[in-house]
Design a protein around this motif. Sequence first.
Motif, PDB file in Angstrom:
ATOM      1  N   GLN A   1       0.800  -0.996  -0.034  1.00 13.04           N
ATOM      2  CA  GLN A   1       0.025  -0.098  -0.080  1.00 13.04           C
ATOM      3  C   GLN A   1       1.127   1.413   0.078  1.00 13.04           C
ATOM      4  N   ASN A   2       1.146   1.941  -1.081  1.00 12.75           N
ATOM      5  CA  ASN A   2       1.151   3.133  -0.991  1.00 12.75           C
ATOM      6  C   ASN A   2       1.026   4.700  -1.227  1.00 12.75           C
ATOM      7  N   ASP A   3       1.563   5.632   0.393  1.00 14.22           N
ATOM      8  CA  ASP A   3       0.622   6.802   0.522  1.00 14.22           C
ATOM      9  C   ASP A   3       1.374   8.001  -0.036  1.00 14.22           C
ATOM     10  N   ARG A   4       0.992   8.053  -1.413  1.00 17.95           N
ATOM     11  CA  ARG A   4       1.774   8.762  -2.178  1.00 17.95           C
ATOM     12  C   ARG A   4       2.305  10.437  -1.939  1.00 17.95           C
ATOM     13  N   ARG A   5       1.119  10.778  -1.001  1.00 15.97           N
ATOM     14  CA  ARG A   5       1.174  11.877  -0.121  1.00 15.97           C
ATOM     15  C   ARG A   5       2.401  11.987   0.927  1.00 15.97           C
ATOM     16  N   GLU A   6       2.618  11.233   1.292  1.00 16.34           N
ATOM     17  CA  GLU A   6       3.427  10.849   2.798  1.00 16.34           C
ATOM     18  C   GLU A   6       4.942   9.498   2.196  1.00 16.34           C
ATOM     19  N   GLN A   7       4.541   9.775   0.525  1.00 13.02           N
ATOM     20  CA  GLN A   7       6.021   8.269   0.326  1.00 13.02           C
ATOM     21  C   GLN A   7       5.999   7.337   1.175  1.00 13.02           C
ATOM     22  N   ARG A   8       4.909   6.514   1.612  1.00 14.95           N
ATOM     23  CA  ARG A   8       4.860   5.629   2.956  1.00 14.95           C
ATOM     24  C   ARG A   8       4.992   4.664   2.098  1.00 14.95           C
ATOM     25  N   TRP A   9       5.485   3.418   2.345  1.00 16.30           N
ATOM     26  CA  TRP A   9       4.696   2.195   2.232  1.00 16.30           C
ATOM     27  C   TRP A   9       4.399   1.013   3.695  1.00 16.30           C
ATOM     28  N   GLU A  10       3.351   0.133   3.315  1.00 17.66           N
ATOM     29  CA  GLU A  10       2.750  -0.807   4.117  1.00 17.66           C
ATOM     30  C   GLU A  10       2.973  -2.115   3.330  1.00 17.66           C
ATOM     31  N   VAL A  11       3.629  -2.235   3.763  1.00 14.76           N
ATOM     32  CA  VAL A  11       3.666  -4.001   3.268  1.00 14.76           C
ATOM     33  C   VAL A  11       3.101  -4.911   3.963  1.00 14.76           C
ATOM     34  N   LYS A  12       3.034  -6.194   3.335  1.00 14.55           N
ATOM     35  CA  LYS A  12       2.123  -7.502   4.495  1.00 14.55           C
ATOM     36  C   LYS A  12       2.420  -8.624   3.816  1.00 14.55           C
ATOM     37  N   GLY A  13       3.107  -9.766   4.101  1.00 12.15           N
ATOM     38  CA  GLY A  13       2.683 -10.932   3.776  1.00 12.15           C
ATOM     39  C   GLY A  13       3.821 -11.075   2.542  1.00 12.15           C
ATOM     40  N   VAL A  14       5.524  -9.931   2.756  1.00  8.51           N
ATOM     41  CA  VAL A  14       6.615 -10.589   1.532  1.00  8.51           C
ATOM     42  C   VAL A  14       7.227 -11.489   1.479  1.00  8.51           C
TER      43      VAL A  14
ATOM     44  N   LEU B   1       9.323 -10.487   4.953  1.00 13.55           N
ATOM     45  CA  LEU B   1       9.404  -8.939   5.563  1.00 13.55           C
ATOM     46  C   LEU B   1       7.898  -8.291   5.921  1.00 13.55           C
ATOM     47  N   ALA B   2       7.244  -7.541   6.752  1.00 15.84           N
ATOM     48  CA  ALA B   2       6.092  -6.752   7.015  1.00 15.84           C
ATOM     49  C   ALA B   2       6.815  -6.017   7.941  1.00 15.84           C
ATOM     50  N   GLY B   3       5.872  -4.409   7.582  1.00 14.73           N
ATOM     51  CA  GLY B   3       5.751  -3.512   8.202  1.00 14.73           C
ATOM     52  C   GLY B   3       5.373  -3.004   7.214  1.00 14.73           C
ATOM     53  N   GLN B   4       6.681  -1.040   7.276  1.00 13.08           N
ATOM     54  CA  GLN B   4       6.573   0.497   6.618  1.00 13.08           C
ATOM     55  C   GLN B   4       7.925   0.728   6.089  1.00 13.08           C
ATOM     56  N   LEU B   5       8.198   0.941   4.845  1.00 10.52           N
ATOM     57  CA  LEU B   5       8.896   1.381   4.277  1.00 10.52           C
ATOM     58  C   LEU B   5       8.568   3.044   4.436  1.00 10.52           C
ATOM     59  N   ASP B   6       9.989   3.690   4.061  1.00 12.80           N
ATOM     60  CA  ASP B   6       9.755   5.372   4.165  1.00 12.80           C
ATOM     61  C   ASP B   6      10.578   5.992   2.890  1.00 12.80           C
ATOM     62  N   GLY B   7       9.632   6.158   2.024  1.00 14.42           N
ATOM     63  CA  GLY B   7      10.088   6.611   0.735  1.00 14.42           C
ATOM     64  C   GLY B   7      11.153   7.689  -0.053  1.00 14.42           C
ATOM     65  N   ARG B   8      11.023   8.374   0.948  1.00 12.04           N
ATOM     66  CA  ARG B   8      11.924   9.686   0.893  1.00 12.04           C
ATOM     67  C   ARG B   8      12.911   9.886   0.721  1.00 12.04           C
ATOM     68  N   ARG B   9      13.730  10.055  -0.136  1.00  8.81           N
ATOM     69  CA  ARG B   9      15.048  10.253  -0.309  1.00  8.81           C
ATOM     70  C   ARG B   9      15.942  10.571   1.243  1.00  8.81           C
ATOM     71  N   ASN B  10      15.803  12.177   1.068  1.00  7.05           N
ATOM     72  CA  ASN B  10      16.883  13.017   2.320  1.00  7.05           C
ATOM     73  C   ASN B  10      16.108  13.049   3.289  1.00  7.05           C
ATOM     74  N   GLU B  11      15.016  12.170   3.810  1.00  6.09           N
ATOM     75  CA  GLU B  11      14.524  12.588   5.517  1.00  6.09           C
ATOM     76  C   GLU B  11      14.689  11.735   6.306  1.00  6.09           C
ATOM     77  N   GLU B  12      15.533  11.713   7.388  1.00  3.12           N
ATOM     78  CA  GLU B  12      15.840  10.952   8.184  1.00  3.12           C
ATOM     79  C   GLU B  12      15.191   9.725   8.433  1.00  3.12           C
ATOM     80  N   GLY B  13      15.181   8.240   8.665  1.00  2.00           N
ATOM     81  CA  GLY B  13      14.490   7.541   7.645  1.00  2.00           C
ATOM     82  C   GLY B  13      13.194   7.044   8.903  1.00  2.00           C
TER      83      GLY B  13
END
Length: 218
Positions: free
Chosen positions: A44-57, A91-103
């Motif tokens: 699941q990709n939140d385009r505004r926040e640039q965050r992915w939530e992934v399950k069952g990977v 893996l499961a959890g959240q990925l921060d897609g922002r390149r220049n921010e603290e993870g």
Amino acid sequence: RHFRLNGVEFLELEADYESDGETQWFRNVALVREEGRIVAELAQNDRREQRWEVKGVVSTVDPVEGARAFNPKLAKALERYRHSQPPTIRLAGQLDGRRNEEGGNDLAISFSDGGEATYDFLGKTLTLTDPVGELVVQGSRVHLTALKGGIFGGTLELGYDVRNVRAPNAPFEMAARIRGVPLERVTRHYGEAGEITGSVDMDFRIAGEAGRIATFDG
């Protein structure tokens, strides 16, 4: 077919796709590379926040390349764990897609079936056979909560916690249990002179700064 994500090449993508403009849902995902594939129940990709939530990977692709496709900062953290063949990663959890921010990553990861794995420790490269492990990534903290494998003909169980992988020299804490490791192979690997025989069973803890042996305490 034949496309790239963040410069990482894939052969094909299959998924059930849905979007409301702000959020994208990819269900029943299959991403294919030459060496393996990534499947997921949900991405699941939140385009505004640039965050992915992934399950069952479940992934059988090169772990660094697979991570780089979605999160270059996570890929950088995984470069220290090198496998002779792509391991099976869950893996499961959240990925921060922002390149220049603290993870803002928050992931639970497990791995197995990666053949031999190499890690740098005390200035030398160690080789583990048939390693299995669990890893937690929370922001800039990378915590190898459990690692088991064969080493120098014996066995190793290890926990390794780096609270900020971006900090200079990356302060860490480590706890290890070694069983049945031949002393002569260890001393030879680290360049010590003399003939030392026998095997070692040992539990120990070390804290310090990576790359600076003088700071180690344990």
